[in-house]
Scaffold this motif. Structure first.
Motif, PDB file in Angstrom:
ATOM      1  N   THR A  63       0.839  -1.243   0.004  1.00 54.80           N
ATOM      2  CA  THR A  63      -0.089  -0.111  -0.017  1.00 54.80           C
ATOM      3  C   THR A  63       0.932   1.211   0.032  1.00 54.80           C
ATOM      4  N   SER A  64       2.016   1.351   0.780  1.00 57.63           N
ATOM      5  CA  SER A  64       3.101   2.376   0.658  1.00 57.63           C
ATOM      6  C   SER A  64       3.485   2.580  -0.809  1.00 57.63           C
ATOM      7  N   PHE A  65       3.930   1.533  -1.384  1.00 61.33           N
ATOM      8  CA  PHE A  65       4.258   1.855  -2.790  1.00 61.33           C
ATOM      9  C   PHE A  65       3.092   2.133  -3.741  1.00 61.33           C
ATOM     10  N   ALA A  66       2.074   1.535  -3.315  1.00 56.47           N
ATOM     11  CA  ALA A  66       0.829   2.153  -4.384  1.00 56.47           C
ATOM     12  C   ALA A  66       0.424   3.659  -3.907  1.00 56.47           C
ATOM     13  N   CYS A  67       0.703   3.982  -2.876  1.00 52.94           N
ATOM     14  CA  CYS A  67       0.242   5.467  -2.617  1.00 52.94           C
ATOM     15  C   CYS A  67       1.426   6.235  -3.277  1.00 52.94           C
ATOM     16  N   PHE A  68       2.628   5.779  -3.134  1.00 53.93           N
ATOM     17  CA  PHE A  68       3.631   6.607  -3.768  1.00 53.93           C
ATOM     18  C   PHE A  68       3.453   6.634  -5.520  1.00 53.93           C
ATOM     19  N   GLY A  69       3.129   5.422  -5.884  1.00 52.91           N
ATOM     20  CA  GLY A  69       2.896   5.279  -7.348  1.00 52.91           C
ATOM     21  C   GLY A  69       1.725   6.222  -7.891  1.00 52.91           C
ATOM     22  N   THR A  70       0.807   6.342  -7.201  1.00 54.79           N
ATOM     23  CA  THR A  70      -0.298   7.024  -7.493  1.00 54.79           C
ATOM     24  C   THR A  70      -0.168   8.569  -7.532  1.00 54.79           C
ATOM     25  N   MET A  71       0.511   8.958  -6.408  1.00 54.00           N
ATOM     26  CA  MET A  71       1.057  10.390  -6.233  1.00 54.00           C
ATOM     27  C   MET A  71       1.837  10.845  -7.523  1.00 54.00           C
ATOM     28  N   ILE A  72       2.725   9.922  -8.019  1.00 52.94           N
ATOM     29  CA  ILE A  72       3.502  10.223  -8.984  1.00 52.94           C
ATOM     30  C   ILE A  72       2.799  10.125 -10.314  1.00 52.94           C
ATOM     31  N   TRP A  73       1.680   9.414 -10.453  1.00 49.99           N
ATOM     32  CA  TRP A  73       0.878   9.430 -11.610  1.00 49.99           C
ATOM     33  C   TRP A  73       0.023  10.422 -11.731  1.00 49.99           C
ATOM     34  N   GLN A  81      -7.090  17.432 -16.728  1.00 49.44           N
ATOM     35  CA  GLN A  81      -7.956  16.262 -16.465  1.00 49.44           C
ATOM     36  C   GLN A  81      -8.038  16.185 -15.055  1.00 49.44           C
ATOM     37  N   GLU A  82      -9.282  16.981 -14.621  1.00 51.69           N
ATOM     38  CA  GLU A  82      -9.641  17.334 -13.234  1.00 51.69           C
ATOM     39  C   GLU A  82     -10.008  16.195 -12.738  1.00 51.69           C
ATOM     40  N   GLN A  83     -10.822  15.299 -13.034  1.00 51.28           N
ATOM     41  CA  GLN A  83     -11.733  14.355 -12.714  1.00 51.28           C
ATOM     42  C   GLN A  83     -10.805  13.222 -12.203  1.00 51.28           C
ATOM     43  N   LYS A  84      -9.946  12.971 -13.196  1.00 55.94           N
ATOM     44  CA  LYS A  84      -8.979  11.904 -13.309  1.00 55.94           C
ATOM     45  C   LYS A  84      -8.044  12.211 -12.041  1.00 55.94           C
ATOM     46  N   ARG A  85      -7.381  13.178 -11.919  1.00 55.86           N
ATOM     47  CA  ARG A  85      -6.634  13.680 -10.810  1.00 55.86           C
ATOM     48  C   ARG A  85      -7.225  13.749  -9.482  1.00 55.86           C
ATOM     49  N   VAL A  86      -8.278  13.990  -9.378  1.00 58.57           N
ATOM     50  CA  VAL A  86      -8.965  13.849  -8.016  1.00 58.57           C
ATOM     51  C   VAL A  86      -9.140  12.639  -7.657  1.00 58.57           C
ATOM     52  N   SER A  87      -9.566  11.708  -8.593  1.00 63.96           N
ATOM     53  CA  SER A  87      -9.838  10.271  -8.161  1.00 63.96           C
ATOM     54  C   SER A  87      -8.504   9.971  -7.858  1.00 63.96           C
ATOM     55  N   LEU A  88      -7.265  10.044  -8.505  1.00 61.71           N
ATOM     56  CA  LEU A  88      -5.870   9.544  -8.056  1.00 61.71           C
ATOM     57  C   LEU A  88      -5.681   9.977  -6.885  1.00 61.71           C
ATOM     58  N   LEU A  89      -6.101  11.243  -6.195  1.00 64.25           N
ATOM     59  CA  LEU A  89      -5.904  11.737  -5.342  1.00 64.25           C
ATOM     60  C   LEU A  89      -6.450  11.002  -3.996  1.00 64.25           C
ATOM     61  N   MET A  90      -7.649  10.703  -4.238  1.00 64.31           N
ATOM     62  CA  MET A  90      -8.293  10.024  -3.335  1.00 64.31           C
ATOM     63  C   MET A  90      -7.952   8.580  -3.159  1.00 64.31           C
ATOM     64  N   ALA A  91      -7.400   7.787  -4.319  1.00 68.34           N
ATOM     65  CA  ALA A  91      -6.836   6.734  -4.387  1.00 68.34           C
ATOM     66  C   ALA A  91      -5.510   6.637  -3.432  1.00 68.34           C
ATOM     67  N   SER A  92      -4.823   7.613  -3.712  1.00 65.47           N
ATOM     68  CA  SER A  92      -3.560   7.783  -2.913  1.00 65.47           C
ATOM     69  C   SER A  92      -3.885   8.065  -1.410  1.00 65.47           C
ATOM     70  N   ALA A  93      -4.684   8.614  -0.953  1.00 66.61           N
ATOM     71  CA  ALA A  93      -5.282   8.929   0.277  1.00 66.61           C
ATOM     72  C   ALA A  93      -5.791   7.578   0.880  1.00 66.61           C
ATOM     73  N   VAL A  94      -6.449   6.767   0.150  1.00 64.68           N
ATOM     74  CA  VAL A  94      -6.917   5.494   0.701  1.00 64.68           C
ATOM     75  C   VAL A  94      -5.886   4.657   0.885  1.00 64.68           C
ATOM     76  N   PHE A  95      -4.618   4.495   0.026  1.00 67.58           N
ATOM     77  CA  PHE A  95      -3.557   4.012   0.069  1.00 67.58           C
ATOM     78  C   PHE A  95      -2.671   4.396   1.407  1.00 67.58           C
ATOM     79  N   GLU A  96      -2.624   5.534   1.611  1.00 64.13           N
ATOM     80  CA  GLU A  96      -1.732   6.188   2.585  1.00 64.13           C
ATOM     81  C   GLU A  96      -2.584   5.850   4.059  1.00 64.13           C
TER      82      GLU A  96
END
Length: 243
Positions: A63-73, A81-96
């Protein structure tokens, strides 16, 4: 020290001063509202991630690597691409949240009130230092960025040295307290940096919310560790008294 308090008294702080945001334009104020609303959503998503760990024990290196990867993505995607970036932010928050989940689970087992106190303390510190950054003169604290970057690099070297040569409990607590000082400083510097960038036309609220989210989590984890250590010491003293 006398000069510091004299300069503060000359500034004539009052309730009207606290309401004075004239140096922040309406556009920037609107941007800050979006940033803090997005930050609140990210914190809720992080709490959900911690809850998932408590249910299924998913937190760890993956989950730590997934959080770091989604942040870089997220940072590699253009702002439009606002919706995609917000979704990635929420995904990285879940992994964090899932990555911090083992610490939260430990706090619940020891004393759930410590977890609540740590979150409330972090929220109060965040509100106070962010408010101080907003009320201060523009760019007043940005010069601290270099010192804080040096502090982060020092933390990395200390962690690297302790992983190789081993470290004592005192050395670990020094890392925790020093890291707390550094990331509290980042709360102020990043807030002023976001305001200054917004004045210059950078209204990327997703990236700015991500910056404040990492600051918040870093401070919360360190406050929680300190409070858990103090709670454990108190319980040990009580046991010794009973014996």
């Amino acid at each position: 020290m006398e000069a510091f308090f004299e300069s503060r008294s000359r500034s004539n702080w009052s309730y009207d001063t606290l309401k004075n945001f004239r140096q922040i334009s309406p556009v920037v104020q609107s941007h800050l509202k979006r940033v803090y609303l997005t930050l609140c959503c990210a914190l809720v998503a992080s709490a959900f991630g911690a809850y998932l760990h408590i249910l299924w024990n998913i937190g760890g290196y993956l989950t730590s690597f997934a959080c770091f990867g989604t942040m870089i993505w997220l940072l590699s995607i253009p702002p439009y691409q606002e919706q995609k970036r917000v979704s990635l932010l929420m995904a990285s928050a879940v992994f964090e949240g899932a990555s911090v989940g083992p610490l939260i689970d430990l706090a619940i087992q020891i004393d759930p009130s410590v977890l609540v106190a740590a979150f409330v303390g972090t929220a109060i510190a965040f509100a106070c230092f962010s408010g101080a950054a907003m009320l201060a003169k523009r760019r007043e604290y940005l010069y601290l960025g270099g010192l804080l970057s040096s502090g982060v690099s020092m933390l990395l070297w200390l962690h690297f040295a302790s992983s190789i040569f081993g470290g004592s409990a005192a050395f670990f607590m020094f890392e925790i307290y020093f890291g707390l000082l550094v990331f509290v400083g980042y709360m102020v510097v990043d807030t002023q940096d976001i305001i200054e960038k917004a004045h210059l036309g950078d209204l990327d609220y997703v990236k700015h919310a991500l910056t404040l989210f990492t600051d918040f989590v870093a401070v919360f984890v360190r406050i929680l560790i300190i409070m858990l250590k103090n709670s454990a010491e108190k319980s040990e003293k009580k046991k010794k008294r009973r014996d």
